[in-house]
Design an enzyme around this catalytic site. Structure first.
Site, PDB file in Angstrom:
ATOM      1  N   LYS A 181       0.865  -1.190   0.000  1.00 32.44           N
ATOM      2  CA  LYS A 181       0.000   0.000   0.000  1.00 32.44           C
ATOM      3  C   LYS A 181       0.897   1.234   0.000  1.00 32.44           C
ATOM      4  O   LYS A 181       1.491   1.596   1.014  1.00 32.44           O
ATOM      5  CB  LYS A 181      -0.921   0.051   1.217  1.00 32.44           C
ATOM      6  CG  LYS A 181      -1.999   1.127   0.985  1.00 32.44           C
ATOM      7  CD  LYS A 181      -2.616   1.689   2.233  1.00 32.44           C
ATOM      8  CE  LYS A 181      -1.795   2.721   2.918  1.00 32.44           C
ATOM      9  NZ  LYS A 181      -1.611   3.976   2.148  1.00 32.44           N
ATOM     10  N   GLU A 255       9.781   1.332  10.664  1.00 32.62           N
ATOM     11  CA  GLU A 255      10.813   2.337  10.366  1.00 32.62           C
ATOM     12  C   GLU A 255      10.155   3.694  10.507  1.00 32.62           C
ATOM     13  O   GLU A 255       9.321   4.061   9.669  1.00 32.62           O
ATOM     14  CB  GLU A 255      11.324   2.168   8.930  1.00 32.62           C
ATOM     15  CG  GLU A 255      12.003   0.850   8.644  1.00 32.62           C
ATOM     16  CD  GLU A 255      13.431   0.798   9.134  1.00 32.62           C
ATOM     17  OE1 GLU A 255      13.883   1.749   9.812  1.00 32.62           O
ATOM     18  OE2 GLU A 255      14.103  -0.193   8.841  1.00 32.62           O
ATOM     19  N   CYS A 289      14.139  10.742   6.483  1.00 32.97           N
ATOM     20  CA  CYS A 289      13.970  10.388   7.900  1.00 32.97           C
ATOM     21  C   CYS A 289      15.253  10.500   8.713  1.00 32.97           C
ATOM     22  O   CYS A 289      15.200  10.790   9.899  1.00 32.97           O
ATOM     23  CB  CYS A 289      13.424   8.976   7.986  1.00 32.97           C
ATOM     24  SG  CYS A 289      14.407   7.810   7.039  1.00 32.97           S
ATOM     25  N   GLU A 386      10.378  16.317  14.898  1.00 31.12           N
ATOM     26  CA  GLU A 386      10.811  16.111  13.518  1.00 31.12           C
ATOM     27  C   GLU A 386      10.096  17.141  12.635  1.00 31.12           C
ATOM     28  O   GLU A 386       8.877  17.224  12.645  1.00 31.12           O
ATOM     29  CB  GLU A 386      10.421  14.696  13.081  1.00 31.12           C
ATOM     30  CG  GLU A 386      10.879  14.369  11.690  1.00 31.12           C
ATOM     31  CD  GLU A 386      10.424  12.984  11.244  1.00 31.12           C
ATOM     32  OE1 GLU A 386       9.233  12.667  11.379  1.00 31.12           O
ATOM     33  OE2 GLU A 386      11.272  12.239  10.743  1.00 31.12           O
TER      34      GLU A 386
HETATM   35  P1  NAD Z   1       2.497   8.459   7.623  1.00 28.80           P
HETATM   36  O1  NAD Z   1       2.736   7.670   8.859  1.00 28.80           O
HETATM   37  O2  NAD Z   1       1.467   9.515   7.655  1.00 28.80           O
HETATM   38  O3  NAD Z   1       2.062   7.478   6.438  1.00 28.80           O
HETATM   39  C1  NAD Z   1       2.886   6.423   5.988  1.00 28.80           C
HETATM   40  C2  NAD Z   1       2.035   5.373   5.320  1.00 28.80           C
HETATM   41  O4  NAD Z   1       1.221   4.721   6.282  1.00 28.80           O
HETATM   42  C3  NAD Z   1       1.059   5.907   4.290  1.00 28.80           C
HETATM   43  O5  NAD Z   1       0.965   4.941   3.256  1.00 28.80           O
HETATM   44  C4  NAD Z   1      -0.244   6.028   5.067  1.00 28.80           C
HETATM   45  O6  NAD Z   1      -1.375   5.975   4.238  1.00 28.80           O
HETATM   46  C5  NAD Z   1      -0.163   4.822   5.975  1.00 28.80           C
HETATM   47  N1  NAD Z   1      -0.821   4.931   7.276  1.00 28.80           N
HETATM   48  C6  NAD Z   1      -0.953   6.042   8.051  1.00 28.80           C
HETATM   49  N2  NAD Z   1      -1.535   5.703   9.225  1.00 28.80           N
HETATM   50  C7  NAD Z   1      -1.729   4.362   9.200  1.00 28.80           C
HETATM   51  C8  NAD Z   1      -2.255   3.421  10.134  1.00 28.80           C
HETATM   52  N3  NAD Z   1      -2.704   3.796  11.327  1.00 28.80           N
HETATM   53  N4  NAD Z   1      -2.282   2.115   9.785  1.00 28.80           N
HETATM   54  C9  NAD Z   1      -1.819   1.714   8.590  1.00 28.80           C
HETATM   55  N5  NAD Z   1      -1.320   2.555   7.658  1.00 28.80           N
HETATM   56  C10 NAD Z   1      -1.270   3.865   7.966  1.00 28.80           C
HETATM   57  O7  NAD Z   1       3.921   9.016   7.188  1.00 28.80           O
HETATM   58  P2  NAD Z   1       4.269   9.983   5.952  1.00 28.80           P
HETATM   59  O8  NAD Z   1       3.843  11.347   6.321  1.00 28.80           O
HETATM   60  O9  NAD Z   1       3.791   9.372   4.676  1.00 28.80           O
HETATM   61  O10 NAD Z   1       5.867   9.885   5.936  1.00 28.80           O
HETATM   62  C11 NAD Z   1       6.676  10.723   6.679  1.00 28.80           C
HETATM   63  C12 NAD Z   1       7.152  10.012   7.933  1.00 28.80           C
HETATM   64  O11 NAD Z   1       7.816   8.796   7.591  1.00 28.80           O
HETATM   65  C13 NAD Z   1       8.184  10.827   8.698  1.00 28.80           C
HETATM   66  O12 NAD Z   1       7.893  10.765  10.074  1.00 28.80           O
HETATM   67  C14 NAD Z   1       9.481  10.099   8.408  1.00 28.80           C
HETATM   68  O13 NAD Z   1      10.484  10.252   9.364  1.00 28.80           O
HETATM   69  C15 NAD Z   1       9.043   8.688   8.301  1.00 28.80           C
HETATM   70  N6  NAD Z   1      10.033   7.909   7.540  1.00 28.80           N
HETATM   71  C16 NAD Z   1      10.802   6.984   8.184  1.00 28.80           C
HETATM   72  C17 NAD Z   1      11.774   6.267   7.496  1.00 28.80           C
HETATM   73  C18 NAD Z   1      12.638   5.229   8.171  1.00 28.80           C
HETATM   74  O14 NAD Z   1      13.239   4.440   7.472  1.00 28.80           O
HETATM   75  N7  NAD Z   1      12.713   5.196   9.481  1.00 28.80           N
HETATM   76  C19 NAD Z   1      11.945   6.508   6.137  1.00 28.80           C
HETATM   77  C20 NAD Z   1      11.164   7.464   5.510  1.00 28.80           C
HETATM   78  C21 NAD Z   1      10.197   8.154   6.221  1.00 28.80           C
END
Ligand code: NAD
Length: 481
Positions: A181, A255, A289, A386
């Site tokens: 997804k 992650e 990230c 962040e």
């Molecule tokens: P997000 O958590 O809003 O969404 C990420 C994904 O999860 C999307 O596909 C979203 O639709 C889905 N999602 C959201 N809530 C969910 C839930 N409760 N259950 C299942 N799926 C859900 O994050 P974002 O805004 O898309 O990305 C930015 C964040 O990602 C930042 O905090 C960044 O640090 C983190 N990130 C971490 C890494 C790592 O490797 N640690 C890498 C890249 C980004």
């Protein structure tokens, strides 16, 4: 004018399947603020179909039951087909999330192909069974690695192609099947992935893609047909997924977010350090990230570093991400831009000193100026939360112990860097920082070494042999002889 990208079907069970709804999601360009495409939004019934296709593929003997060599051959064919489409995938990502195109060509075009090849080779060379002499009773135990099953892979928008592949490549190589997804902001490029899977003739159901936002993600995570969840995204969503998976006793790799530190030692070369920091702290317009966004500098050199970092940040080319000269593109969405601006305002309200930037860029596009806060207190909001944008905080320290304590005084522990002319001294500092990964005068992910976070930055590791093991479960078979 580049053509719109509109899709009418979902990639489920090896082909294009009509969605079970009229619901659609639009994708908006962060550069022009105009709609650039759309795709159907999956319903629960679409997710059910995707999971049941992935389960069926697991049971048939044309995937999990193949030898690692045969599976590796198919994974390499998939890599070849993806490579033919690398430029299309990279530019589709740039159009959706504003990633500077040269970065997209590497991270979103080339890197996913490299990962498939890396894991094909690794799975082929990693024995699935090992015999051990038993103890204390005489006998032998066969320790066997089996695919963990159906994987729900959930990706964020910042590096959609490569972060999906952190999950898909080891999962496929291990014999698992996947329901991906992507994030709604960056779903269009996953259609290129699907086209490569079709061209490579991957067996039906080995990869399926469902579309939509958190609701669809939540339904997928809790689905009874899923055996493992691999998630990259925010800490808030990660905590939610962790709770659900804990209740289900379902393995999860999480992650999550970060607020990493760059520790600049007193023997570092100012110019080289600040040049290195431009990528270690601002890659992908700060929407990465593991960025070292808290820059810890010796108090006695604080003025010189603030000046040099301010000069670096204000000289970075901001503009159209399709222009290869651009280093800072727009934020992915109006919501993300507003989130970044509100954190800048909070930093200002708490008495922070801004030496460059501090606002949006006038005109069309979700741009935020590269921004530097000087003399930041590590307890302030701008140093703790962040930001996920082009915003740096310069924090002065007294000695190396103080610098390490400041680096570790964070909810997060994902990345980090040290800058020094003495590599051994840098390695000494690296050993003391509470984090999952760390760079000495650089920060480059390595496909062959684990990546992940400690504390609120996550659970588990991706990449390297550890990333393959995360898609295998162990079985011990005891023999009398
Ligand atoms: P997000 O958590 O809003 O969404 C990420 C994904 O999860 C999307 O596909 C979203 O639709 C889905 N999602 C959201 N809530 C969910 C839930 N409760 N259950 C299942 N799926 C859900 O994050 P974002 O805004 O898309 O990305 C930015 C964040 O990602 C930042 O905090 C960044 O640090 C983190 N990130 C971490 C890494 C790592 O490797 N640690 C890498 C890249 C980004």
């Amino acid at each position: 004018m580049t053509a719109r990208i509109d899709h009418d079907a979902l990639f489920i069970d090896g082909g294009w399947t009509p969605p079970r709804t009229d619901g659609r999601t639009s994708v908006v360009s962060p550069l022009t603020e105009q709609e650039i495409g759309s795709f159907p939004t999956s319903t629960d019934a679409d997710v059910d179909a995707a999971v049941s296709s992935a389960r069926a593929a697991l049971r048939r003997d044309d995937w999990a039951g193949l030898t690692p060599e045969t599976r590796a051959r198919l994974v390499r064919r998939f890599a070849d087909e993806l490579e033919k489409r690398a430029e299309e995938r990279a530019t589709t990502v740039t159009r959706q999330n504003g990633m500077p195109v040269e970065l997209a060509r590497f991270a979103e075009g080339a890197a996913p192909v490299q990962l498939l090849r890396y894991y094909a080779d690794l799975a082929e060379s990693t024995p699935l069974e090992e015999r051990r002499a038993s103890q204390p009773m005489p006998g032998t135990t066969i320790v066997r690695r089996e695919p963990v099953g159906v994987v729900a892979a959930i990706a964020p928008w910042n590096f959609p192609a490569v972060l999906s592949m952190f999950k898909i490549a080891p999962a496929l190589a291990a014999g698992c099947t996947v329901v991906l997804k992507p994030s709604p902001e960056t779903t269009l490029d996953s259609y290129v992935l699907a086209e490569a899977a079709i061209a490579a003739e991957l067996p039906a159901g080995v990869i399926n893609i469902v579309t939509g936002g958190p609701d669809v993600g939540q339904y997928l995570v809790a689905h009874p047909g899923v055996d493992k969840v691999a998630f990259t995204g925010s800490t808030a969503a990660g905590r939610h997924i962790g709770r659900v998976c804990g209740e289900l006793l379902r393995p999860a790799t999480l992650e999550l977010g970060g607020k990493s530190a760059a520790l600049v030692l007193d023997d570092a070369d100012v110019e080289r350090t600040v040049t290195g920091l431009s990528t270690a702290s601002l890659l992908n317009s700060g929407q990465t990230c593991y960025m070292s966004t808290r820059i810890l500098v010796p108090r006695s050199q604080s003025r010189a570093y603030v000046d040099a970092i301010t000069a670096m940040a204000s000289s970075l080319p901001v503009g159209d991400p399709m222009d290869p000269a651009t280093f800072i593109g727009p934020m992915v969405s109006a919501a993300q831009r507003d989130r970044v601006l509100s954190l800048i305002d909070q930093g200002r309200a708490e008495g922070g000193t801004i030496t460059t930037g501090g606002g949006r860029v006038n005109g069309v596009g979700y741009f935020v100026q590269p921004t530097v806060f000087a003399d930041v207190d590590n307890a302030s909001t701008i140093a703790r939360q962040e930001v996920f944008g082009p915003v740096l905080s310069v924090i002065a320290y007294d000695d190396v112990d103080d610098a390490v304590a400041l680096a570790n005084d964070s909810e997060y522990g994902l990345g980090g860097t040290v800058w020094t002319s003495d590599e051994e001294r840098g390695i000494g500092v690296a050993r003391r920082v509470e984090t999952g990964s760390f760079g000495v005068n650089t920060f480059n992910l390595d496909w062959g070494s684990p990546f992940g976070g400690v504390k609120a930055s996550g659970l588990g590791r991706e990449l390297g042999p550890e990333g393959l093991a995360a898609y295998q479960q162990l079985k011990s078979i005891f023999l009398a002889s």
